[in-house]
Design an enzyme around this catalytic site. Structure first.
Site, PDB file in Angstrom:
ATOM      1  N   ASP A  54      39.891  35.195  45.803  1.00  0.00           N
ATOM      2  CA  ASP A  54      41.162  35.771  45.372  1.00  0.00           C
ATOM      3  C   ASP A  54      41.188  35.784  43.849  1.00  0.00           C
ATOM      4  O   ASP A  54      41.543  34.795  43.211  1.00  0.00           O
ATOM      5  CB  ASP A  54      42.338  34.961  45.924  1.00  0.00           C
ATOM      6  CG  ASP A  54      43.681  35.645  45.656  1.00  0.00           C
ATOM      7  OD1 ASP A  54      43.740  36.515  44.768  1.00  0.00           O
ATOM      8  OD2 ASP A  54      44.663  35.307  46.333  1.00  0.00           O
ATOM      9  N   HIS A 112      46.694  34.226  38.652  1.00  0.00           N
ATOM     10  CA  HIS A 112      46.308  32.825  38.783  1.00  0.00           C
ATOM     11  C   HIS A 112      45.336  32.367  37.698  1.00  0.00           C
ATOM     12  O   HIS A 112      44.858  31.229  37.745  1.00  0.00           O
ATOM     13  CB  HIS A 112      45.688  32.598  40.161  1.00  0.00           C
ATOM     14  CG  HIS A 112      46.540  33.099  41.276  1.00  0.00           C
ATOM     15  ND1 HIS A 112      47.747  32.526  41.599  1.00  0.00           N
ATOM     16  CD2 HIS A 112      46.383  34.150  42.129  1.00  0.00           C
ATOM     17  CE1 HIS A 112      48.295  33.193  42.601  1.00  0.00           C
ATOM     18  NE2 HIS A 112      47.485  34.175  42.947  1.00  0.00           N
ATOM     19  N   ILE A 141      49.893  30.642  37.889  1.00  0.00           N
ATOM     20  CA  ILE A 141      50.324  29.787  38.990  1.00  0.00           C
ATOM     21  C   ILE A 141      49.201  29.592  40.002  1.00  0.00           C
ATOM     22  O   ILE A 141      48.223  30.341  40.014  1.00  0.00           O
ATOM     23  CB  ILE A 141      51.574  30.352  39.692  1.00  0.00           C
ATOM     24  CG1 ILE A 141      51.264  31.729  40.314  1.00  0.00           C
ATOM     25  CG2 ILE A 141      52.741  30.432  38.714  1.00  0.00           C
ATOM     26  CD1 ILE A 141      52.411  32.310  41.137  1.00  0.00           C
TER      27      ILE A 141
END
Length: 307
Positions: free
Chosen positions: A206, A211, A226
């Site tokens: 991912d 992120h 995050i």
């Protein structure tokens, strides 16, 4: 009738997703386990060493059941090519995840994924899209797992009459029904994420810059990048395997998760667990902010003998 050119439900529902294959090895399994915190505090953890090392001469390393969630990640990039659907990828949020495990996952495999649309809902300023991914072992044709992924697309709603908003779902009734008990938890487990946790977890596939990229994080409304929701889920299910399953990952039959709030890498996660027959209700909180970030349940095949 309200109109928003960001979504045409007829075109979205008619779309056929392409089938994909996904090959992984023991290295991918081990990197995933480390990405969700296995052996982070204790490199020789007796419950978790088996996920990253051939402990006691075992032929293959063991696979955490939440590893199957990454099979569904491949369907998300296809959303950008769905006719009748326009949205800002930076504003995509993971809402819910449901997983069924049909057999213990092999340590090495080529997976054949079949993705279908499981639901579409107009929420006014946003829409919710639900994808179902069935993952088959290519060599044997056996169904290994099923994922149902719900994503929140901010800015892609308002395409139907507000008095009767559009909704479609082929989810089984009550699959996502659960309630956090008011009683004291059966078990509580505290774990620490690392400041680099999202950078390690992203190696499992991912690569959303939300992120990892500070500028993207701020554009999405966060002070910094995050943690992936599925990474937080991995931490929560690891806690259940430790405390309820007594280290036996194959006791897990299905998993449901509702993502409530973001987690910043480096924060401490506290998982509270309630045992109701063969179902474990759980709630994950961030210790530093005292906020609930994840809730759901895990259905078990059986209980550990020690319980």
């Amino acid at each position: 009738m309200a109109h928003n050119s960001a979504c045409n439900p007829d075109l979205v529902l008619a779309h056929k997703f392409s089938e994909k294959t996904f090959t992984y090895t023991e290295r991918d399994v081990a990197v995933y386990a480390l990405g969700v915190g296995a052996c982070a505090r204790d490199a020789v953890d007796t419950d978790e060493l088996k996920y990253v090392y051939h402990e006691n001469g075992q032929q293959f390393i063991k696979v955490l059941p939440t590893f199957s969630a990454i099979f569904s990640v491949g369907g998300l990039p296809q959303l950008g090519a769905v006719p009748g659907l326009r949205f800002d990828k930076r504003l995509l949020l993971h809402g819910q995840q449901y997983i069924e495990i049909y057999k213990p996952l092999p340590a090495n495999a080529t997976i054949h994924n079949k993705v279908t649309l499981a639901g579409l809902h107009d929420k006014g300023k946003a829409s919710i899209l639900e994808l179902e991914t069935r993952s088959y072992e290519k060599e044997s044709g056996e169904l290994l797992s099923l994922n149902r992924t719900s994503v929140f697309l901010r800015g892609a709603g308002g395409f139907s009459d507000p008095s009767k908003p559009f909704t479609y779902s082929n989810y089984p009734v009550n699959q996502t029904s659960m309630k956090i008990p008011k009683t004291q938890p059966f078990a509580v487990f505290e774990d620490c994420t690392q400041p680099s946790q999202a950078l390690l977890y992203r190696l499992s596939g991912d690569y959303n810059p939300l992120h990892s990229d500070p500028m993207v994080g701020k554009a999405a409304g966060f002070s910094r990048p995050i943690l992936h929701g599925l990474c937080t889920l991995g931490f929560g299910v690891r806690a259940i395997i430790k405390c309820i399953c007594r280290g036996d990952q194959d006791m897990i039959k299905s998993i449901f998760a509702r993502f409530l709030l973001h987690v910043y890498p480096g924060e401490t996660l506290i998982t509270e667990m309630w045992l109701e027959d063969l179902r474990v209700i759980y709630l994950v909180k961030v210790k530093e902010r005292n906020r609930a970030v994840l809730s759901g349940y895990v259905q078990l095949h059986r209980l550990a003998a020690s319980l």
